[in-house]
Design a protein around this motif. Structure first.
Motif, PDB file in Angstrom:
ATOM      1  N   LYS A  61      16.112 -24.607  35.975  1.00 18.71           N
ATOM      2  CA  LYS A  61      16.431 -25.654  34.882  1.00 18.71           C
ATOM      3  C   LYS A  61      16.340 -25.396  33.411  1.00 18.71           C
ATOM      4  CE  LYS A  61      16.268 -29.477  38.198  1.00 18.71           C
ATOM      5  NZ  LYS A  61      15.893 -31.138  38.351  1.00 18.71           N
ATOM      6  N   PHE A  62      15.217 -24.746  33.326  1.00 25.55           N
ATOM      7  CA  PHE A  62      15.041 -24.211  31.861  1.00 25.55           C
ATOM      8  C   PHE A  62      16.082 -23.251  31.388  1.00 25.55           C
ATOM      9  CE2 PHE A  62      10.347 -25.311  32.726  1.00 25.55           C
ATOM     10  CZ  PHE A  62      10.356 -26.495  32.273  1.00 25.55           C
ATOM     11  N   SER A  63      16.340 -22.355  32.446  1.00 24.09           N
ATOM     12  CA  SER A  63      17.137 -21.213  32.005  1.00 24.09           C
ATOM     13  C   SER A  63      18.666 -21.751  31.853  1.00 24.09           C
ATOM     14  CB  SER A  63      17.456 -20.452  33.192  1.00 24.09           C
ATOM     15  OG  SER A  63      16.248 -19.572  33.167  1.00 24.09           O
ATOM     16  N   LYS A  64      18.890 -22.771  32.463  1.00 21.86           N
ATOM     17  CA  LYS A  64      20.304 -23.413  32.524  1.00 21.86           C
ATOM     18  C   LYS A  64      20.410 -24.733  31.295  1.00 21.86           C
ATOM     19  CE  LYS A  64      21.169 -22.924  37.583  1.00 21.86           C
ATOM     20  NZ  LYS A  64      21.198 -23.792  38.610  1.00 21.86           N
ATOM     21  N   GLY A  65      19.336 -24.840  30.674  1.00 20.45           N
ATOM     22  CA  GLY A  65      19.205 -25.997  29.740  1.00 20.45           C
ATOM     23  C   GLY A  65      19.564 -27.445  30.264  1.00 20.45           C
ATOM     24  N   GLU A  66      19.241 -27.498  31.432  1.00 21.09           N
ATOM     25  CA  GLU A  66      19.106 -28.957  32.110  1.00 21.09           C
ATOM     26  C   GLU A  66      18.051 -29.785  31.859  1.00 21.09           C
ATOM     27  OE1 GLU A  66      19.772 -28.166  36.359  1.00 21.09           O
ATOM     28  OE2 GLU A  66      21.873 -27.347  35.899  1.00 21.09           O
ATOM     29  N   SER A  67      17.965 -31.014  32.178  1.00 22.55           N
ATOM     30  CA  SER A  67      16.732 -31.895  31.773  1.00 22.55           C
ATOM     31  C   SER A  67      15.693 -31.527  32.914  1.00 22.55           C
ATOM     32  CB  SER A  67      17.156 -33.228  31.687  1.00 22.55           C
ATOM     33  OG  SER A  67      18.105 -33.519  32.963  1.00 22.55           O
ATOM     34  N   VAL A  68      14.670 -32.090  32.562  1.00 23.97           N
ATOM     35  CA  VAL A  68      13.451 -31.822  33.539  1.00 23.97           C
ATOM     36  C   VAL A  68      12.434 -33.255  33.374  1.00 23.97           C
ATOM     37  CG1 VAL A  68      13.322 -29.507  33.708  1.00 23.97           C
ATOM     38  CG2 VAL A  68      11.925 -30.525  32.281  1.00 23.97           C
ATOM     39  N   ARG A  69      11.843 -33.344  34.250  1.00 26.56           N
ATOM     40  CA  ARG A  69      10.998 -34.804  34.075  1.00 26.56           C
ATOM     41  C   ARG A  69      10.016 -34.437  33.246  1.00 26.56           C
ATOM     42  NH1 ARG A  69       9.141 -36.929  39.842  1.00 26.56           N
ATOM     43  NH2 ARG A  69       7.190 -37.071  38.609  1.00 26.56           N
ATOM     44  N   LEU A  70       9.810 -35.710  32.526  1.00 21.72           N
ATOM     45  CA  LEU A  70       8.708 -35.793  31.301  1.00 21.72           C
ATOM     46  C   LEU A  70       7.345 -35.199  31.762  1.00 21.72           C
ATOM     47  CD1 LEU A  70       8.505 -36.252  28.445  1.00 21.72           C
ATOM     48  CD2 LEU A  70       7.891 -38.540  28.765  1.00 21.72           C
ATOM     49  N   ASP A  71       6.752 -35.708  32.836  1.00 22.88           N
ATOM     50  CA  ASP A  71       5.602 -34.982  33.535  1.00 22.88           C
ATOM     51  C   ASP A  71       5.667 -33.647  33.756  1.00 22.88           C
ATOM     52  OD1 ASP A  71       7.351 -35.242  35.762  1.00 22.88           O
ATOM     53  OD2 ASP A  71       5.572 -35.704  37.017  1.00 22.88           O
ATOM     54  N   THR A  72       6.606 -32.915  33.926  1.00 26.71           N
ATOM     55  CA  THR A  72       6.688 -31.439  33.885  1.00 26.71           C
ATOM     56  C   THR A  72       6.529 -30.844  32.675  1.00 26.71           C
ATOM     57  OG1 THR A  72       8.318 -31.688  35.627  1.00 26.71           O
ATOM     58  CG2 THR A  72       8.290 -29.388  34.645  1.00 26.71           C
ATOM     59  N   ILE A  73       7.247 -31.455  31.489  1.00 30.60           N
ATOM     60  CA  ILE A  73       6.885 -30.973  29.997  1.00 30.60           C
ATOM     61  C   ILE A  73       5.228 -31.237  29.973  1.00 30.60           C
ATOM     62  CG2 ILE A  73       7.242 -31.438  27.659  1.00 30.60           C
ATOM     63  CD1 ILE A  73       9.851 -30.196  29.055  1.00 30.60           C
TER      64      ILE A  73
END
Length: 93
Positions: A61-73
């Motif tokens: 998802k990082f490579s595609k610029g997609e959103s991820v969960r805030l707890d992942t950040i």
């Protein structure tokens, strides 16, 4: 040989289908993980080094610029010992 030809035909079909679709305006993404990639580069790390922290699918998802969960950040911030602004930039459309 047949598999290569079949793959080529499918790619051509998909390309022609894409061209047949009406043009729509492309929006600029409002999520950028460029700071993450810069942080990794500074530390001589690769995205795959983060698999243990957030998994392969999230790294994709990082490579595609997609959103991820805030707890992942948050997990990445803790793992890399950085602030969130060194992971992601969020800008308005």
């Amino acid at each position: 040989m047949l598999g290569d030809l079949q793959g080529w035909v499918i790619s051509l079909y998909n390309f022609l289908f894409f061209l047949s679709q009406p043009f729509t305006e492309v929006k600029v993404k409002m999520i950028s993980y460029e700071p993450l990639f810069n942080t990794l580069k500074e530390r001589n790390m690769k995205l795959k080094d983060l698999y243990k922290v957030c998994g392969k699918s999230t790294c994709a998802k990082f490579s595609k610029g997609e959103s991820v969960r805030l707890d992942t950040i948050q997990s990445l911030c803790n793992f890399l010992n950085v602030d969130s602004n060194q992971i992601v930039i969020i800008t308005p459309d």
